[in-house]
Design a protein around this motif. Structure first.
Motif, PDB file in Angstrom:
ATOM      1  N   GLN A  57      -0.146   2.368  -9.633  1.00 48.67           N
ATOM      2  CA  GLN A  57       0.712   1.661 -10.542  1.00 48.67           C
ATOM      3  C   GLN A  57       2.498   2.605 -10.892  1.00 48.67           C
ATOM      4  N   ASP A  58       3.213   1.698 -11.382  1.00 46.81           N
ATOM      5  CA  ASP A  58       4.486   2.312 -11.202  1.00 46.81           C
ATOM      6  C   ASP A  58       4.279   4.208 -11.070  1.00 46.81           C
ATOM      7  N   ASN A  59       3.976   4.697 -12.399  1.00 45.40           N
ATOM      8  CA  ASN A  59       4.244   6.419 -12.369  1.00 45.40           C
ATOM      9  C   ASN A  59       3.004   6.899 -11.907  1.00 45.40           C
ATOM     10  N   GLU A  60       2.127   5.857 -10.598  1.00 45.86           N
ATOM     11  CA  GLU A  60       1.272   6.854  -9.995  1.00 45.86           C
ATOM     12  C   GLU A  60       1.558   6.835  -8.564  1.00 45.86           C
ATOM     13  N   GLU A  61       0.770   8.116  -7.625  1.00 43.57           N
ATOM     14  CA  GLU A  61       1.136   7.821  -6.254  1.00 43.57           C
ATOM     15  C   GLU A  61      -0.255   7.336  -5.721  1.00 43.57           C
ATOM     16  N   ASP A 100       0.718  -0.936  -0.141  1.00 48.47           N
ATOM     17  CA  ASP A 100      -0.208   0.267   0.178  1.00 48.47           C
ATOM     18  C   ASP A 100       0.414   1.154  -0.135  1.00 48.47           C
ATOM     19  N   CYS A 101       1.136   1.396  -1.568  1.00 51.05           N
ATOM     20  CA  CYS A 101       2.144   3.155  -0.883  1.00 51.05           C
ATOM     21  C   CYS A 101       1.972   3.177  -2.362  1.00 51.05           C
ATOM     22  N   CYS A 102       2.587   4.352  -2.689  1.00 55.31           N
ATOM     23  CA  CYS A 102       3.118   4.886  -4.406  1.00 55.31           C
ATOM     24  C   CYS A 102       4.069   3.503  -5.235  1.00 55.31           C
ATOM     25  N   HIS A 103       3.758   4.591  -6.514  1.00 55.36           N
ATOM     26  CA  HIS A 103       4.753   3.787  -7.647  1.00 55.36           C
ATOM     27  C   HIS A 103       4.853   2.216  -7.091  1.00 55.36           C
ATOM     28  N   SER A 104       4.135   1.522  -7.296  1.00 54.71           N
ATOM     29  CA  SER A 104       4.240   0.178  -6.685  1.00 54.71           C
ATOM     30  C   SER A 104       4.040  -0.595  -7.394  1.00 54.71           C
TER      31      SER A 104
END
Length: 293
Positions: free
Chosen positions: A186-190, A160-164
């Motif tokens: 997604q990798d490009n999301e917060e 449960d985190c950004c860019h994950s």
């Protein structure tokens, strides 16, 4: 390896009817020692604890930053990896090793300097600083899972985190384990903090809904993800939950943290449990930590 969703209900192979156990490691950071980085991830720790407790998971380990900088087992990269090693060492074939991370996630330039990026769990250094040098990289985490988790143990990662989206490297690392990864973005999301992480809150609702829908049988990992994603979309359009896996089709694999709806009747005594008692009371490194120096 798969990255998918599905509406068709497949036959689910039971986990409850096996001798397998769940070994759960919860890592939750609030970052109250860094101005502007504060989160409410200890709330997420409570959420996953309640889910696991209802599923009769008896082996739960917690690592948080609630004691602050200099506190016992302050969750630097080395401390977190040591917890992975310790919990994994208690696993046996047929078990599930479950990793739950609630905290910051970040994209960092690949150390090769080739222009690519790695994803990373934001672990502080021993002085509480959040630096590129102190984070736990996806490459390091994947190697730790592969090294420490015994053969025949399946892995579930909830991040449960950004860019994950690819923070466990399921799409690139050659795991010999079966591994399933839920991520908040997604990798490009917060990922948003709404008094708890969107993934944690959406997953809590999904597991409850599915336990009511299937009161006498187990539901699949795929169903758990699909409904979690649907619930998250009702909360925000700023992030999209991600699911990656390698191994048996998740439509056929029972969600290991499932429970019967009757477990809700037992929630009052559960609320008296102080989950912070699940943290180690001794220094797991037995010699200190020098991350980020």
């Amino acid at each position: 390896m798969g990255i998918c969703g599905s509406k068709k209900r497949e036959e689910v192979v039971s986990f409850r009817e096996t001798d397998g156990e769940i070994k759960l490691l919860i890592v939750a950071l609030n970052y109250e020692y860094v101005q502007g980085a504060e989160l409410t991830c200890h709330e997420d720790a409570h959420i996953i604890f309640r889910i696991a407790d209802r599923a009769h998971c008896c082996d739960i380990t917690l690592n948080t930053d609630r004691r602050g900088i200099g506190g016992l087992n302050f969750p630097t990269r080395s401390v977190v990896l040591k917890h992975v090693e310790m919990v994994a060492s208690r696993c046996k074939p047929g078990d599930w090793f479950v990793w739950f991370w609630a905290g910051h996630g970040v994209s960092v330039p690949h150390r090769s300097g080739n222009g690519d990026f790695d994803q990373a769990f934001v672990t502080p250094d021993e002085k509480g600083r959040l630096t590129e040098k102190s984070v736990l990289l996806d490459d390091e985490f994947a190697e730790a899972l592969e090294t420490y988790v015994p053969e025949g143990v399946r892995i579930l990662c909830i991040c449960d985190c950004c860019h994950s989206g690819s923070i466990c490297d399921v799409d690139s690392y050659k795991y010999t384990h079966e591994i399933y990864q839920f991520s908040a973005s997604q990798d490009n999301e917060e990922a948003e903090d709404i008094g708890g992480g969107v993934l944690s809150i959406a997953m809590k609702r999904a597991v409850r809904q599915l336990s009511l829908k299937y009161p006498h049988r187990e539901f699949s990992i795929q169903e758990a993800f699909d409904l979690s994603k649907k619930n998250a979309q009702k909360v925000t359009c700023e992030q999209e939950l991600s699911f990656q896996w390698s191994g048996t089709d998740p439509r056929n694999v029972a969600w290991p943290l499932g429970y019967a709806w009757t477990e809700y009747a037992k929630d009052i005594p559960r609320r008296r449990v102080d989950i912070f008692d699940l943290e180690h009371t001794e220094d797991v490194l037995k010699g200190g930590d020098s991350d980020g120096d």
